[in-house]
Design an enzyme around this catalytic site. Sequence first.
Site, PDB file in Angstrom:
ATOM      1  N   LYS A 118       1.038  -1.197   0.123  1.00  0.00           N
ATOM      2  CA  LYS A 118       0.011   0.087  -0.037  1.00  0.00           C
ATOM      3  C   LYS A 118       0.934   1.173   0.011  1.00  0.00           C
ATOM      4  O   LYS A 118       1.610   1.506   0.875  1.00  0.00           O
ATOM      5  CB  LYS A 118      -1.016   0.328   1.263  1.00  0.00           C
ATOM      6  CG  LYS A 118      -2.009   1.242   1.048  1.00  0.00           C
ATOM      7  CD  LYS A 118      -2.311   1.748   2.283  1.00  0.00           C
ATOM      8  CE  LYS A 118      -1.461   2.932   2.826  1.00  0.00           C
ATOM      9  NZ  LYS A 118      -1.427   3.983   2.070  1.00  0.00           N
ATOM     10  N   GLU A 193      10.689   1.181  10.218  1.00  0.00           N
ATOM     11  CA  GLU A 193      11.658   2.083   9.696  1.00  0.00           C
ATOM     12  C   GLU A 193      10.992   3.557   9.988  1.00  0.00           C
ATOM     13  O   GLU A 193      10.290   3.758   9.270  1.00  0.00           O
ATOM     14  CB  GLU A 193      12.296   1.963   8.536  1.00  0.00           C
ATOM     15  CG  GLU A 193      13.428   2.550   8.036  1.00  0.00           C
ATOM     16  CD  GLU A 193      13.343   3.839   7.628  1.00  0.00           C
ATOM     17  OE1 GLU A 193      13.415   4.807   8.330  1.00  0.00           O
ATOM     18  OE2 GLU A 193      13.190   4.247   6.508  1.00  0.00           O
ATOM     19  N   CYS A 227      14.012  11.009   6.206  1.00  0.00           N
ATOM     20  CA  CYS A 227      14.217  10.535   7.625  1.00  0.00           C
ATOM     21  C   CYS A 227      15.571  10.497   8.251  1.00  0.00           C
ATOM     22  O   CYS A 227      15.833  10.542   9.485  1.00  0.00           O
ATOM     23  CB  CYS A 227      13.502   9.195   7.997  1.00  0.00           C
ATOM     24  SG  CYS A 227      14.093   7.698   6.836  1.00  0.00           S
ATOM     25  N   GLU A 317      11.187  15.524  14.694  1.00  0.00           N
ATOM     26  CA  GLU A 317      11.555  15.513  13.337  1.00  0.00           C
ATOM     27  C   GLU A 317      10.584  16.620  12.549  1.00  0.00           C
ATOM     28  O   GLU A 317       9.616  16.495  12.661  1.00  0.00           O
ATOM     29  CB  GLU A 317      11.338  14.089  12.993  1.00  0.00           C
ATOM     30  CG  GLU A 317      11.645  13.955  11.483  1.00  0.00           C
ATOM     31  CD  GLU A 317      11.507  12.414  10.915  1.00  0.00           C
ATOM     32  OE1 GLU A 317      12.301  11.841  10.311  1.00  0.00           O
ATOM     33  OE2 GLU A 317      10.598  11.709  11.286  1.00  0.00           O
TER      34      GLU A 317
END
Length: 410
Positions: A118, A193, A227, A317
Site C-alpha cells: 500500500k 523504519e 528520515c 523530526e
Amino acid sequence: AALPAWAATPPAERAARLAALRDQLHARRDEIAATVTAELGAPEKLSQTVHAGVPVAVAGSYAELASTYSFEEKIGNSTVYHEPVGVVAAITPWNYPLHQIVAKAAPALAAGCTIVVKPAENTPLVARIFAECVHEAGVPAGVFNLVTGLGAVAGQALAEHPDVDLLSFTGSTAVGRRIGAIAAGMVKRVALELGGKSANVILPSADLARAVNVGVANVMSNSGQTCSAWTRMLVHRDRYDEAVELAAAAAAKYGDRIGPLVSARQRDRVRGYIEKGVAEGARLVAGGPEAPRPQGWYVSPTVLADVTPDMTVAQEEIFGPVLCVLPYEDEEDALRIANGTVYGLAGAVWAGDEAEAVAFARRMDTGQVDINGGRFNPLAPFGGYKQSGVGRELGVHGLTEYLQTKSLQF
C-alpha cells in the site's frame, strides 16, 4: 493463494525474475523520474539519479542475493532451512516512493514471500509503474499485489488482516507504534523504519568547511524530506561561529535548487517548526518561515543557530529543509547531545583522523553513521536504534527480515 507455489520456486528462478524486474526499472527510468517529479515535486536531476536510479541498484542486489544466499545450512547434527515468512503487508511513505517499495518488495520476493503493497496516498502513481514492471518481469499473478488508499482505511485493513504474517512499515514513529501494537496483539512479525533526528558531529580536528558544506547538502536533499537527514549539526564551541557562517552561506545557495514540499500541510508544518524554534530562542541565520515564492508549497532553506538540546526543533523530526546548529564543549558533551533524543536512525562524524571518527561513531546510539562523508552503500543494513525502528533494510540483513528458520535434527 499464490504463496505455496512461489515459496517452492527455486531461488535461481526467483533471482531471474528479480533480474528482469531490475531491467524493467532501468528501461523506464525516464518515465519513473518524470512521475516522481510530478507527484512529489523533486527536481528532475534528483529524480533521475536517486528516485529512479537507486531502486535499479537495489533490485539488482537482490537478484544476486537470491542466487547466492544459503537458504540451507548444516549446524552440527542439524539442517537449518531459511524459509519465507509468508504473506507480507508493506506500507510505504511518500518521500522516496519507489525506493521504499523496492527496499521491501525485492527482498520479500527473493525470500519467496508474497506481498501486498500500500503506497502513500500522496505518491501512488510511481507504484503503478512498479506493478507494471513486476508483471512484465514475469512474476506470477498474486505474488505481488498493489492496493492504494488511505492509511487509516487500507493500511489499517492490511495490518489487521489475519492472513498477513509480517508487517513492514516506513513512516512516522507515531504510526509505527500503532502498527506495532496491532502486530503484538496478533503475534505478527514487524519491520519498522521510523523517524530520525540524526546528529552530524564535527570534531575539532575535522575539515570544517567540507564537513559543513556536505552537512548542509545532506539536509537540503529532497527538500529535507529524508528520515535519515543530519538535521542537527554539532560543532565545538571554539569553531562554532565560523561553522554558523559557513552553514548560512551554504544554505543560501539552495534557494532555487530544491523543490517544493509534498503538500500544503507539510509546508505549513515545517514553517510552524521554524517559528517555534525562533520563539524558543533559536537564532535565524538563513531562510525563515516566510513564503519564498508566490506560488507552490516551498520552504526556504533554513538554518537555526544557538539551538539548545532541549528545544523542540532539536528533539522532533521536522521533515523539511531546516538545519539546527548546536555548540558543544568537549567530546563527552557532543556524545551526550548526539544521543539525547528518542531517535537513532543515522548520523555522521568528521575528524582529521579516521580512527578518531570511528571511535566516536562506535559510541553513538544510531543504526548507520557516515565517516568523513562516506558514500551511500545499498548493500549495508539500514535501520534504527531506539524509537527509530525495529529491523533492517537493504542487503543480506534486509533479506533475512523476510525469512524464518526451521531446524531438522538427525
